[in-house]
Motif scaffolding. Structure first.
Motif, mmCIF file in Angstrom:
data_model
loop_
_atom_site.group_PDB
_atom_site.id
_atom_site.type_symbol
_atom_site.label_atom_id
_atom_site.label_comp_id
_atom_site.label_asym_id
_atom_site.label_seq_id
_atom_site.Cartn_x
_atom_site.Cartn_y
_atom_site.Cartn_z
ATOM 1 N N UNK A 1 90.312 37.446 -13.634
ATOM 2 C CA UNK A 1 90.114 37.927 -15.003
ATOM 3 C C UNK A 1 88.897 37.318 -15.660
ATOM 4 N N UNK A 2 88.667 36.032 -15.433
ATOM 5 C CA UNK A 2 87.507 35.365 -16.034
ATOM 6 C C UNK A 2 86.199 35.889 -15.440
ATOM 7 N N UNK A 3 86.216 36.236 -14.147
ATOM 8 C CA UNK A 3 85.029 36.829 -13.532
ATOM 9 C C UNK A 3 84.692 38.151 -14.217
ATOM 10 N N UNK A 4 85.702 38.993 -14.385
ATOM 11 C CA UNK A 4 85.478 40.306 -14.984
ATOM 12 C C UNK A 4 84.987 40.169 -16.420
ATOM 13 N N UNK A 5 85.599 39.252 -17.175
ATOM 14 C CA UNK A 5 85.185 39.052 -18.557
ATOM 15 C C UNK A 5 83.765 38.512 -18.643
ATOM 16 N N UNK A 6 83.416 37.596 -17.740
ATOM 17 C CA UNK A 6 82.065 37.054 -17.750
ATOM 18 C C UNK A 6 81.012 38.104 -17.469
ATOM 19 N N UNK A 7 81.355 39.119 -16.681
ATOM 20 C CA UNK A 7 80.414 40.189 -16.373
ATOM 21 C C UNK A 7 80.120 41.068 -17.580
ATOM 22 N N UNK A 8 81.065 41.176 -18.502
ATOM 23 C CA UNK A 8 80.915 42.093 -19.633
ATOM 24 C C UNK A 8 80.807 41.380 -20.977
ATOM 25 N N UNK A 9 80.714 40.038 -20.962
ATOM 26 C CA UNK A 9 80.767 39.276 -22.213
ATOM 27 C C UNK A 9 79.443 39.346 -22.957
ATOM 28 N N UNK A 10 79.225 40.450 -23.664
ATOM 29 C CA UNK A 10 77.993 40.599 -24.440
ATOM 30 C C UNK A 10 78.253 41.199 -25.809
ATOM 31 N N UNK A 11 79.522 41.302 -26.209
ATOM 32 C CA UNK A 11 79.819 41.977 -27.470
ATOM 33 C C UNK A 11 79.214 41.254 -28.663
ATOM 34 N N UNK A 12 79.338 39.929 -28.705
ATOM 35 C CA UNK A 12 78.839 39.198 -29.867
ATOM 36 C C UNK A 12 77.313 39.124 -29.855
ATOM 37 N N UNK A 13 76.708 38.929 -28.681
ATOM 38 C CA UNK A 13 75.248 38.858 -28.631
ATOM 39 C C UNK A 13 74.627 40.217 -28.936
#
Length: 416
Positions: A111-123
């Motif tokens: 789950x953390x891998x998948x989230x890290x791939x898409x974690x750009x909402x705030x930036x």
């Protein structure tokens, strides 16, 4: 929904992105007091072992963000902010579903891998704010993002602590529901902020890789120094999600509910700073001034947290540390003035890549000393050791900002 915003709709668009940011951060805030405890429960209740596992989780997330954030940033410059924000939020919802039904630590890891791939909402939301504000009002706009951050962390941790006692899976299911509701809201309500004529004419992989994205920082005067300030700040800030829940539980014996209420108080203080202090402070001291004030307040606050022998003295540092909420509006205001409209996404991608590096370095930098301090507490008696490291980083960021944070006019957009 693909129609871009112009004129009077820009102020309304800030409201849209504000609500989106609140829901996003609220779901993250719920996780703060519970995720370390879930890892700890999988590890048989061993605090030091939980710290070791959190190193792996956080470092992996940082690696994925470092690789993928520049790609998402340039995609937002090429195709617009809206599709990137929606992709990121959806990824967050999937991550929480993984955690909700995880039978072991390796499911959490996926789950953390998948989230890290898409974690750009705030930036990407920060690039959105830069699109719809003038340079003079940009710090205030970023203050609005900070207020959203504060609101999310006001109610999120307290809700997470309460849900954890009700059912250990409940916080993750609630977070998934919030994230996916946020995605639906964005799909039907959020307009595009970057019109086609201001976008990059093509997607260039040379700029999309992490090294190529960071090249942007060298090509604009003063930007590299500001990026260094941001990196030191982000690295120091990693001590909060890495250590603080375990630290407060170990040193003060606080329960998840107490920790959640403490973080709620911190969030309320942050909202007050963003709502009532950022705007007047920028007018009075300028973006450079509020940046320096925020960094030095962070140094003092971390120092108090590290040495406080009791929970009451720990709380005494909260009002001081709250002024670190001035850092991001001042820093983002200075940085976004140095790039054109068609480079705001690339800038935020570069910032996210720097944050990814900090997320790789930060967890072992803080959790390994914390695990060492816990294992040798009888002789060392310094569980606040990692927070002292964070304080030193904040002091270094303050000195670097004093030397490098200079005002600059907004440049003309560069051709691709």
């Amino acid at each position: 929904m693909n129609t871009t915003i112009t004129g009077v709709r820009r102020q309304a668009a800030l409201g849209f992105i504000f609500v989106t940011a609140i829901l996003d951060v609220l779901s993250l805030g719920v996780m703060i007091p519970v995720l370390p405890n879930l890892v700890k429960s999988f590890g048989g209740g061993d605090t030091a072992a939980a710290a070791d596992w959190n190193v792996l989780f956080a470092t992996t997330w940082g690696v994925m963000q470092f690789i993928c954030s520049p790609i998402l940033g340039l995609l937002s410059d090429r195709f617009g902010r809206r599709p990137v924000i929606l992709t990121s939020i959806f990824g967050l919802g999937v991550d929480f579903l993984f955690m909700a039904f995880a039978p072991n630590l390796w499911w959490l890891f996926i789950g953390r891998i998948f989230n890290g791939m898409t974690a750009a909402s705030f930036s990407t939301a920060s690039a959105y704010v830069a699109d719809v504000t003038t340079p003079e009002n940009r710090a205030k706009g970023f203050g609005l993002m900070g207020a959203a951050f504060g609101i999310g962390f006001t109610f999120g941790p307290a809700l997470g602590g309460w849900l954890w006692e009700f059912d250990h899976r409940a916080p993750f299911l609630v977070c998934a529901a919030l994230a996916l509701t946020n995605w639906l809201y964005g799909f039907f309500v959020l307009p595009e902020s970057l019109p086609p004529e201001r976008r990059q004419p093509r997607f260039d992989w040379r700029k999309a890789n992490p090294i190529g994205s960071l090249q942007l920082l060298r090509h604009h005067p003063g930007l590299m120094g500001l990026a260094g300030v941001g990196f030191l700040f982000q690295l120091a800030h990693n001590v909060l999600p890495s250590v603080f829940v375990l630290y407060m539980g170990f040193r003060y014996g606080w329960s998840p509910q107490t920790i959640g209420l403490t973080l709620m108080g911190s969030g309320i203080a942050s909202i007050l700073i963003q709502a009532f202090v950022v705007g007047p402070a920028v007018k009075r001291f300028g973006e450079r001034g509020v940046l320096l004030i925020g960094l030095f307040a962070g140094f003092l606050g971390f120092s108090i947290y590290a040495f406080a022998p009791t929970g009451l003295l720990y709380l005494a540092g909260l009002p001081i540390f709250t002024f670190s909420g001035l850092i991001q509006p001042g820093l983002q205001g200075l940085m976004t003035r140095r790039v054109g409209p068609n480079e705001q996404g690339q800038l935020q991608g570069a910032n996210a890549a720097m944050m990814g590096i900090a997320s790789i370095v930060g967890p072992p930098l803080f959790l390994i000393p914390f695990a060492f301090a816990v294992r040798h507490d009888a002789t060392l008696q310094l569980p606040g050791l990692p927070i002292l490291i964070a304080a030193a980083l904040m002091l270094a960021a303050t000195l670097l900002a004093y030397a490098k944070a200079k005002p600059a006019p907004a440049p003309e957009p560069q051709s691709a």
